[in-house]
Motif scaffolding. Structure first.
Motif, PDB file in Angstrom:
ATOM      1  N   GLY A  24       0.689  -1.106  -0.043  1.00  0.00           N
ATOM      2  CA  GLY A  24      -0.007   0.200  -0.062  1.00  0.00           C
ATOM      3  C   GLY A  24       0.564   1.233   0.045  1.00  0.00           C
ATOM      4  O   GLY A  24       0.450   2.224  -0.567  1.00  0.00           O
ATOM      5  N   GLN A  25       1.939   1.314   0.412  1.00  0.00           N
ATOM      6  CA  GLN A  25       2.964   2.329   0.577  1.00  0.00           C
ATOM      7  C   GLN A  25       3.388   2.719  -1.009  1.00  0.00           C
ATOM      8  O   GLN A  25       3.956   3.762  -1.206  1.00  0.00           O
ATOM      9  CB  GLN A  25       4.077   2.350   1.581  1.00  0.00           C
ATOM     10  N   LEU A  26       3.362   1.668  -1.659  1.00  0.00           N
ATOM     11  CA  LEU A  26       4.079   1.718  -3.096  1.00  0.00           C
ATOM     12  C   LEU A  26       3.116   2.067  -4.114  1.00  0.00           C
ATOM     13  O   LEU A  26       3.600   2.416  -5.280  1.00  0.00           O
ATOM     14  CB  LEU A  26       4.976   0.495  -3.445  1.00  0.00           C
ATOM     15  N   VAL A  27       1.891   2.341  -3.936  1.00  0.00           N
ATOM     16  CA  VAL A  27       0.708   2.346  -5.064  1.00  0.00           C
ATOM     17  C   VAL A  27      -0.065   3.771  -4.750  1.00  0.00           C
ATOM     18  O   VAL A  27      -0.202   4.151  -3.484  1.00  0.00           O
ATOM     19  CB  VAL A  27      -0.406   1.346  -5.188  1.00  0.00           C
ATOM     20  N   THR A  28      -0.521   4.617  -5.869  1.00  0.00           N
ATOM     21  CA  THR A  28      -1.320   5.322  -5.602  1.00  0.00           C
ATOM     22  C   THR A  28      -2.683   5.153  -5.195  1.00  0.00           C
ATOM     23  O   THR A  28      -3.160   3.905  -5.377  1.00  0.00           O
ATOM     24  CB  THR A  28      -1.498   6.019  -6.774  1.00  0.00           C
ATOM     25  N   PRO A  29      -3.248   6.113  -4.204  1.00  0.00           N
ATOM     26  CA  PRO A  29      -4.815   5.436  -4.025  1.00  0.00           C
ATOM     27  C   PRO A  29      -5.689   5.207  -5.129  1.00  0.00           C
ATOM     28  O   PRO A  29      -6.675   4.311  -5.104  1.00  0.00           O
ATOM     29  CB  PRO A  29      -5.284   6.833  -2.799  1.00  0.00           C
ATOM     30  N   ASP A  30      -5.406   5.973  -6.232  1.00  0.00           N
ATOM     31  CA  ASP A  30      -6.354   5.813  -7.462  1.00  0.00           C
ATOM     32  C   ASP A  30      -6.009   4.908  -8.517  1.00  0.00           C
ATOM     33  O   ASP A  30      -5.834   4.952  -9.605  1.00  0.00           O
ATOM     34  CB  ASP A  30      -6.833   7.301  -8.008  1.00  0.00           C
ATOM     35  N   TYR A  31      -4.996   3.844  -8.079  1.00  0.00           N
ATOM     36  CA  TYR A  31      -4.250   2.878  -8.519  1.00  0.00           C
ATOM     37  C   TYR A  31      -5.274   2.293  -9.970  1.00  0.00           C
ATOM     38  O   TYR A  31      -6.444   2.073  -9.395  1.00  0.00           O
ATOM     39  CB  TYR A  31      -3.844   1.913  -7.752  1.00  0.00           C
ATOM     40  N   ILE A  32      -4.851   2.542 -11.198  1.00  0.00           N
ATOM     41  CA  ILE A  32      -5.832   2.196 -12.164  1.00  0.00           C
ATOM     42  C   ILE A  32      -5.506   0.717 -12.652  1.00  0.00           C
ATOM     43  O   ILE A  32      -4.493   0.342 -13.040  1.00  0.00           O
ATOM     44  CB  ILE A  32      -5.876   3.160 -13.443  1.00  0.00           C
ATOM     45  N   GLN A  33      -6.528  -0.255 -12.471  1.00  0.00           N
ATOM     46  CA  GLN A  33      -6.278  -1.502 -12.714  1.00  0.00           C
ATOM     47  C   GLN A  33      -6.959  -2.020 -14.148  1.00  0.00           C
ATOM     48  O   GLN A  33      -8.066  -1.652 -14.486  1.00  0.00           O
ATOM     49  CB  GLN A  33      -7.164  -2.255 -11.640  1.00  0.00           C
ATOM     50  N   HIS A  34      -6.483  -2.795 -14.850  1.00  0.00           N
ATOM     51  CA  HIS A  34      -6.844  -3.324 -16.131  1.00  0.00           C
ATOM     52  C   HIS A  34      -7.061  -4.813 -16.392  1.00  0.00           C
ATOM     53  O   HIS A  34      -7.768  -5.207 -17.256  1.00  0.00           O
ATOM     54  CB  HIS A  34      -5.942  -2.669 -17.538  1.00  0.00           C
ATOM     55  N   ASN A  35      -6.867  -5.376 -15.268  1.00  0.00           N
ATOM     56  CA  ASN A  35      -6.808  -7.082 -15.081  1.00  0.00           C
ATOM     57  C   ASN A  35      -8.346  -6.971 -15.185  1.00  0.00           C
ATOM     58  O   ASN A  35      -9.067  -6.357 -14.294  1.00  0.00           O
ATOM     59  CB  ASN A  35      -6.241  -7.495 -13.996  1.00  0.00           C
ATOM     60  N   PRO A  36      -9.247  -7.731 -15.958  1.00  0.00           N
ATOM     61  CA  PRO A  36     -10.329  -7.576 -16.046  1.00  0.00           C
ATOM     62  C   PRO A  36     -11.140  -8.346 -14.721  1.00  0.00           C
ATOM     63  O   PRO A  36     -12.350  -8.086 -14.491  1.00  0.00           O
ATOM     64  CB  PRO A  36     -10.887  -8.748 -17.114  1.00  0.00           C
ATOM     65  N   GLN A  37     -10.527  -9.102 -13.823  1.00  0.00           N
ATOM     66  CA  GLN A  37     -11.080  -9.634 -12.669  1.00  0.00           C
ATOM     67  C   GLN A  37     -11.048  -9.041 -11.200  1.00  0.00           C
ATOM     68  O   GLN A  37     -11.692  -9.318 -10.533  1.00  0.00           O
ATOM     69  CB  GLN A  37     -10.668 -11.140 -12.400  1.00  0.00           C
ATOM     70  N   VAL A  38      -9.952  -7.826 -11.504  1.00  0.00           N
ATOM     71  CA  VAL A  38      -9.532  -7.172 -10.154  1.00  0.00           C
ATOM     72  C   VAL A  38     -10.044  -5.921 -10.165  1.00  0.00           C
ATOM     73  O   VAL A  38     -10.021  -5.136 -11.103  1.00  0.00           O
ATOM     74  CB  VAL A  38      -8.043  -7.010 -10.168  1.00  0.00           C
ATOM     75  N   PRO A  39     -10.988  -5.439  -9.094  1.00  0.00           N
ATOM     76  CA  PRO A  39     -11.456  -4.256  -8.919  1.00  0.00           C
ATOM     77  C   PRO A  39     -10.370  -3.186  -9.089  1.00  0.00           C
ATOM     78  O   PRO A  39      -9.313  -3.252  -8.771  1.00  0.00           O
ATOM     79  CB  PRO A  39     -12.092  -4.073  -7.478  1.00  0.00           C
ATOM     80  N   THR A  40     -10.662  -1.794  -9.494  1.00  0.00           N
ATOM     81  CA  THR A  40      -9.642  -0.761  -9.712  1.00  0.00           C
ATOM     82  C   THR A  40      -9.447  -0.019  -8.202  1.00  0.00           C
ATOM     83  O   THR A  40     -10.191  -0.330  -7.155  1.00  0.00           O
ATOM     84  CB  THR A  40     -10.170   0.211 -10.873  1.00  0.00           C
ATOM     85  N   GLY A  41      -8.419   0.459  -8.203  1.00  0.00           N
ATOM     86  CA  GLY A  41      -8.259   1.237  -6.895  1.00  0.00           C
ATOM     87  C   GLY A  41      -7.031   0.423  -6.248  1.00  0.00           C
ATOM     88  O   GLY A  41      -6.990  -0.572  -6.552  1.00  0.00           O
ATOM     89  N   ALA A  42      -6.409   1.169  -5.180  1.00  0.00           N
ATOM     90  CA  ALA A  42      -5.571   0.601  -4.400  1.00  0.00           C
ATOM     91  C   ALA A  42      -6.010  -0.557  -3.562  1.00  0.00           C
ATOM     92  O   ALA A  42      -5.472  -1.717  -3.416  1.00  0.00           O
ATOM     93  CB  ALA A  42      -4.859   1.548  -3.472  1.00  0.00           C
ATOM     94  N   GLU A  43      -7.288  -0.404  -3.136  1.00  0.00           N
ATOM     95  CA  GLU A  43      -7.959  -1.508  -2.499  1.00  0.00           C
ATOM     96  C   GLU A  43      -8.308  -2.938  -3.257  1.00  0.00           C
ATOM     97  O   GLU A  43      -8.321  -3.781  -2.697  1.00  0.00           O
ATOM     98  CB  GLU A  43      -9.331  -0.961  -1.956  1.00  0.00           C
ATOM     99  N   GLY A  44      -8.552  -2.440  -4.647  1.00  0.00           N
ATOM    100  CA  GLY A  44      -8.558  -3.866  -5.395  1.00  0.00           C
ATOM    101  C   GLY A  44      -7.252  -4.681  -5.232  1.00  0.00           C
ATOM    102  O   GLY A  44      -7.343  -5.698  -4.982  1.00  0.00           O
ATOM    103  N   LEU A  45      -6.230  -3.910  -5.632  1.00  0.00           N
ATOM    104  CA  LEU A  45      -4.990  -4.898  -5.387  1.00  0.00           C
ATOM    105  C   LEU A  45      -4.693  -5.339  -4.158  1.00  0.00           C
ATOM    106  O   LEU A  45      -4.343  -6.536  -3.865  1.00  0.00           O
ATOM    107  CB  LEU A  45      -3.568  -3.768  -5.773  1.00  0.00           C
ATOM    108  N   LEU A  46      -4.673  -4.403  -2.969  1.00  0.00           N
ATOM    109  CA  LEU A  46      -4.574  -4.847  -1.676  1.00  0.00           C
ATOM    110  C   LEU A  46      -5.577  -5.905  -1.090  1.00  0.00           C
ATOM    111  O   LEU A  46      -5.096  -7.012  -0.363  1.00  0.00           O
ATOM    112  CB  LEU A  46      -4.577  -3.653  -0.673  1.00  0.00           C
ATOM    113  N   GLY A  47      -6.693  -6.011  -1.503  1.00  0.00           N
ATOM    114  CA  GLY A  47      -7.620  -7.120  -1.221  1.00  0.00           C
ATOM    115  C   GLY A  47      -7.238  -8.321  -1.860  1.00  0.00           C
ATOM    116  O   GLY A  47      -7.708  -9.617  -1.468  1.00  0.00           O
ATOM    117  N   LEU A  48      -6.430  -8.405  -2.993  1.00  0.00           N
ATOM    118  CA  LEU A  48      -6.211  -9.416  -3.970  1.00  0.00           C
ATOM    119  C   LEU A  48      -5.060 -10.257  -3.155  1.00  0.00           C
ATOM    120  O   LEU A  48      -4.970 -11.673  -3.239  1.00  0.00           O
ATOM    121  CB  LEU A  48      -5.607  -9.212  -5.245  1.00  0.00           C
TER     122      LEU A  48
END
Length: 256
Positions: A24-48
Motif C-alpha cells: 500500500g505504501q508503493l501504489v497511488t490511492p487511485d491505482y488504475i487496474q486493467h486486469n478484468p477480474q480485479v477491482p480498480t483502486g489500491a483497495e482492489g490490489l490490496l484485497g487480492l
C-alpha cells in the motif's frame, strides 16, 4: 528508487511476502487496474493479496524491461488454479508516477504441456544488451507488427527478420517465417482470422521490445502481449501471451 526497483518492490511485497501494508505504501490511492477480474483502486490490489497467499500461488520473474515510466515483467505463476490454470505465463505492465505505481495491465495464458517448437513460453535469452539501439529496435518491431502481423505490407518481412532465424515461444507456432505463416493459415482455416491488430503501447530496452496489441480474431476481441528480441538489426526471437478480452470486467477501465 528507479521505476524498475519500485515495481519489483511492489511485486515482492504483494506476491512474494504477501504484505498489504508494504504494498500500500508503493501504489497511488487511485491505482488504475486493467486486469478484468480485479477491482480498480489500491483497495482492489490490496484485497487480492490475502487470496494469493491462501491459494499458495508462487511467481517467477524471467525478464524485466523498462522505458520511461513503464515497466514490463515477464512472469510465470504456479499453483494458480484460482486464477484460471495451474501454471500461467504472464506479462505484467506497470506505470509509475511521482514515485508510486499508478497503473497496471496484464495478460495471462495457461502454459501447455507441449509446444510446437519445443521451446517453453518463458525460456530463452534474458540479457539486456545494445542499450543505444532501444529506439531503433522499437521502430523495427513496430514496423514488423504493422507490416507483417497486421498485414499492411507482408512483402516487407525481410526488412525485419531473416525468414530462417525466428525462435518461437508461442506454444502453437513453429520456428521461422514458415512456421508463422503456417500458423496464420491454420488459424484462418479454423475461423480465427485476424481483422484488427492495433498496438496500444510499446516498451523498448536495448535488444528487447514489448508491444501490447488490441486485436479482433474470429470476430472476437483479443489481447496480444508480445516480446521480441533483436540482434544486429533483425528480429530473432519472440514470446507472447494471448487471451480473449471478456465482455464484463470488474471496473470501467477496459483492457488497455
Amino acid at each position: 528508487m528507479t521505476p524498475k526497483e519500485l515495481v519489483l518492490a511492489l511485486f515482492t511485497a504483494a506476491f512474494v511476502e504477501h504484505d498489504p501494508e508494504a504494498a500500500g505504501q508503493l501504489v497511488t490511492p487511485d491505482y488504475i487496474q486493467h486486469n478484468p477480474q480485479v477491482p480498480t483502486g489500491a483497495e482492489g490490489l490490496l484485497g487480492l493479496i490475502p487470496l494469493v497467499e491462501q491459494s499458495g500461488m508462487t511467481v517467477t520473474t524471467h525478464r524485466v524491461i523498462a522505458e520511461g515510466d513503464l515497466v514490463v515483467l515477464h512472469n510465470t505463476y504456479e499453483n494458480a488454479d484460482a486464477f484460471g490454470a495451474s501454471s500461467l505465463a504472464a506479462f505484467d505492465v506497470f506505470r509509475v508516477k511521482d514515485g508510486k505505481v499508478a497503473e497496471h495491465w496484464d495478460n495471462l495464458q495457461p502454459v501447455p504441456d507441449t509446444t510446437v517448437s519445443g521451446r517453453g513460453m518463458t525460456d530463452g535469452a534474458t540479457e539486456i544488451t545494445d542499450l543505444d539501439q532501444s529506439q531503433a529496435n522499437k521502430e523495427l518491431v513496430l514496423g514488423f507488427v504493422r507490416d507483417v502481423l497486421a498485414g499492411a505490407a507482408p512483402e516487407n518481412v525481410a526488412n525485419y527478420m531473416d525468414p530462417e532465424v525466428y525462435m518461437q515461444h508461442n506454444p502453437m507456432i513453429d520456428d521461422g517465417l514458415d512456421g508463422l505463416m503456417a500458423a496464420v493459415e491454420s488459424f484462418a482455416a479454423q475461423g480465427q482470422v485476424i481483422t484488427k491488430f492495433e498496438p496500444q503501447f510499446a516498451v523498448a530496452e536495448g535488444n528487447f521490445v514489448f508491444v501490447a496489441t488490441d486485436a479482433i480474431m474470429g470476430g472476437q476481441p483479443w489481447a496480444f502481449f508480445g516480446l521480441w528480441r533483436v540482434e544486429d538489426g533483425k528480429i530473432v526471437e519472440h514470446w507472447d501471451v494471448v487471451s480473449p478480452i471478456p465482455e464484463e470486467m470488474a471496473h470501467e477501465n477496459g483492457k488497455f
